[in-house]
Design a protein around this motif. Structure first.
Motif, short mmCIF file in Angstrom:
data_model
loop_
_atom_site.label_atom_id
_atom_site.label_comp_id
_atom_site.label_asym_id
_atom_site.label_seq_id
_atom_site.Cartn_x
_atom_site.Cartn_y
_atom_site.Cartn_z
N MET A 80 0.84 -1.18 0.00
CA MET A 80 0.00 0.00 0.00
C MET A 80 0.89 1.25 0.00
SD MET A 80 -2.58 1.42 2.95
CE MET A 80 -1.66 2.81 3.52
N SER A 81 0.54 2.19 -0.84
CA SER A 81 1.18 3.50 -0.83
C SER A 81 0.23 4.48 -0.14
CB SER A 81 1.44 3.94 -2.27
OG SER A 81 1.95 5.25 -2.28
N VAL A 82 0.76 5.54 0.36
CA VAL A 82 -0.06 6.51 1.09
C VAL A 82 -1.00 7.27 0.16
CG1 VAL A 82 0.02 8.50 2.60
CG2 VAL A 82 1.73 6.72 2.82
N PHE A 83 -0.54 7.58 -1.03
CA PHE A 83 -1.34 8.30 -2.01
C PHE A 83 -1.28 7.49 -3.30
CE2 PHE A 83 0.53 11.43 0.86
CZ PHE A 83 -0.63 11.94 1.43
N GLU A 84 -2.39 6.87 -3.66
CA GLU A 84 -2.29 5.94 -4.78
C GLU A 84 -3.58 5.83 -5.59
OE1 GLU A 84 -1.32 2.05 -3.32
OE2 GLU A 84 -3.00 2.04 -1.90
N ILE A 85 -3.37 5.40 -6.83
CA ILE A 85 -4.45 5.01 -7.72
C ILE A 85 -4.40 3.49 -7.78
CG2 ILE A 85 -5.36 5.12 -10.08
CD1 ILE A 85 -5.46 7.82 -8.60
N VAL A 86 -5.53 2.84 -7.56
CA VAL A 86 -5.54 1.38 -7.50
C VAL A 86 -6.57 0.82 -8.47
CG1 VAL A 86 -4.80 1.38 -5.08
CG2 VAL A 86 -7.24 1.32 -5.62
N THR A 87 -6.40 -0.44 -8.81
CA THR A 87 -7.36 -1.11 -9.68
C THR A 87 -8.13 -2.20 -8.94
OG1 THR A 87 -5.64 -2.64 -10.43
CG2 THR A 87 -6.03 -0.66 -11.79
N GLU A 88 -7.69 -2.52 -7.75
CA GLU A 88 -8.34 -3.56 -6.95
C GLU A 88 -9.26 -2.90 -5.91
OE1 GLU A 88 -7.98 -6.82 -7.60
OE2 GLU A 88 -6.75 -6.17 -9.30
N PRO A 89 -10.18 -3.66 -5.33
CA PRO A 89 -11.06 -3.08 -4.31
C PRO A 89 -10.26 -2.42 -3.18
CG PRO A 89 -11.87 -5.23 -4.97
CD PRO A 89 -10.53 -5.05 -5.64
N ILE A 90 -10.78 -1.30 -2.71
CA ILE A 90 -10.14 -0.52 -1.65
C ILE A 90 -10.55 -1.09 -0.29
CG2 ILE A 90 -10.09 1.73 -0.52
CD1 ILE A 90 -10.41 2.99 -3.33
N LEU A 91 -9.55 -1.27 0.57
CA LEU A 91 -9.78 -1.73 1.93
C LEU A 91 -9.52 -0.55 2.87
CD1 LEU A 91 -7.95 -5.16 1.61
CD2 LEU A 91 -10.40 -4.68 1.36
N PRO A 92 -10.57 0.17 3.30
CA PRO A 92 -10.39 1.41 4.07
C PRO A 92 -9.59 1.26 5.35
CG PRO A 92 -12.66 1.18 3.36
CD PRO A 92 -11.97 -0.12 3.05
N GLN A 93 -9.69 0.11 6.00
CA GLN A 93 -9.00 -0.04 7.28
C GLN A 93 -7.49 0.12 7.15
OE1 GLN A 93 -10.72 -0.32 10.27
NE2 GLN A 93 -8.68 0.24 11.04
N ALA A 94 -6.92 -0.28 6.03
CA ALA A 94 -5.48 -0.15 5.83
C ALA A 94 -5.06 1.31 5.87
CB ALA A 94 -5.06 -0.79 4.51
N TYR A 95 -5.89 2.19 5.30
CA TYR A 95 -5.57 3.62 5.27
C TYR A 95 -5.80 4.24 6.64
CZ TYR A 95 -5.41 2.49 0.41
OH TYR A 95 -5.06 1.90 -0.78
N ALA A 96 -6.84 3.82 7.34
CA ALA A 96 -7.08 4.29 8.70
C ALA A 96 -5.94 3.86 9.62
CB ALA A 96 -8.42 3.75 9.21
N ASP A 97 -5.49 2.63 9.47
CA ASP A 97 -4.37 2.15 10.29
C ASP A 97 -3.11 2.95 10.03
OD1 ASP A 97 -6.04 0.20 11.33
OD2 ASP A 97 -5.22 -1.42 10.09
N TYR A 98 -2.89 3.34 8.77
CA TYR A 98 -1.69 4.11 8.45
C TYR A 98 -1.68 5.46 9.16
CZ TYR A 98 1.60 7.16 6.24
OH TYR A 98 2.62 8.06 6.05
N VAL A 99 -2.82 6.15 9.20
CA VAL A 99 -2.83 7.50 9.77
C VAL A 99 -2.93 7.49 11.29
CG1 VAL A 99 -3.78 8.51 7.67
CG2 VAL A 99 -5.33 7.86 9.53
N LEU A 100 -3.36 6.38 11.88
CA LEU A 100 -3.50 6.32 13.34
C LEU A 100 -2.13 6.34 14.01
CD1 LEU A 100 -5.40 6.00 15.74
CD2 LEU A 100 -5.18 3.52 15.48
N ARG A 101 -2.00 7.17 15.03
CA ARG A 101 -0.77 7.25 15.81
C ARG A 101 -1.12 7.77 17.19
NH1 ARG A 101 -1.73 11.69 13.14
NH2 ARG A 101 -0.70 13.64 13.61
N PRO A 102 -0.22 7.64 18.16
CA PRO A 102 -0.58 7.96 19.55
C PRO A 102 -1.03 9.41 19.78
CG PRO A 102 1.44 6.68 19.49
CD PRO A 102 1.10 7.01 18.06
N GLU A 103 -0.50 10.35 19.04
CA GLU A 103 -0.87 11.75 19.26
C GLU A 103 -2.17 12.15 18.56
OE1 GLU A 103 2.44 11.65 16.13
OE2 GLU A 103 2.02 10.66 18.00
N ALA A 104 -2.78 11.25 17.84
CA ALA A 104 -4.04 11.54 17.14
C ALA A 104 -5.22 11.25 18.05
CB ALA A 104 -4.15 10.71 15.86
#
Length: 146
Positions: A1-25
């Motif tokens: 997974m890239s942070v900013f990407e164009i994809v051809t396969e179904p999008i799995l939103p949790q992967a992007y939510a997991d990427y942005v989640l961090r302790p200070e958020a």
């Protein structure tokens, strides 16, 4: 997974939510745009998206940088799917985390508006009785901006 990407396969939103989640958020907003069946009484069968992928990914990255400069402490991930999408499929996901929820909401809405403004993605709507290319998603014939 890239942070900013164009994809051809179904999008799995949790992967992007997991990427942005961090302790200070303290907040994470995740927007998913889906293919809808009905628009102003016209039944859509499916949508076909095309993109100039290198430029589209560059513009998604640019939007992420704009957000991180405008809302301090945010982290962003965006993906847009191209190809034929069926009713209910996710076309776009935007995940934003920030220390406070108002910034996460505002930044997320900013991202989808900027995608419509500057990212070279084109949508063909396929209806029961015809088709139409929609290049600028903010100017579709019905005036609907979703």
């Amino acid at each position: 997974m890239s942070v900013f990407e164009i994809v051809t396969e179904p999008i799995l939103p949790q992967a992007y939510a997991d990427y942005v989640l961090r302790p200070e958020a303290g907040a994470v907003t995740v927007f998913t745009g889906h293919v809808r069946e009905w628009t102003q009484g016209v039944r859509t069968l499916y949508l076909a998206y095309e993109a100039y992928v290198p430029m589209a990914q560059k513009k998604l990255t640019e939007i992420g940088c704009e957000i991180e400069q405008k809302w301090e402490g945010t982290r962003v991930a965006i993906a847009h799917r191209i190809g034929e999408l069926q009713i209910g499929d996710i076309a776009v996901v935007i995940a934003v985390s920030s220390p406070h929820r108002s910034d996460a909401y505002e930044a997320n809405e900013y991202a989808i508006e900027r995608i419509k403004e500057i990212v070279p993605i084109w949508k063909r709507e396929i209806w029961e009785d015809g088709t139409q290319w929609v290049g600028d998603q903010k100017k579709n014939p019905g005036g609907d901006q979703s």
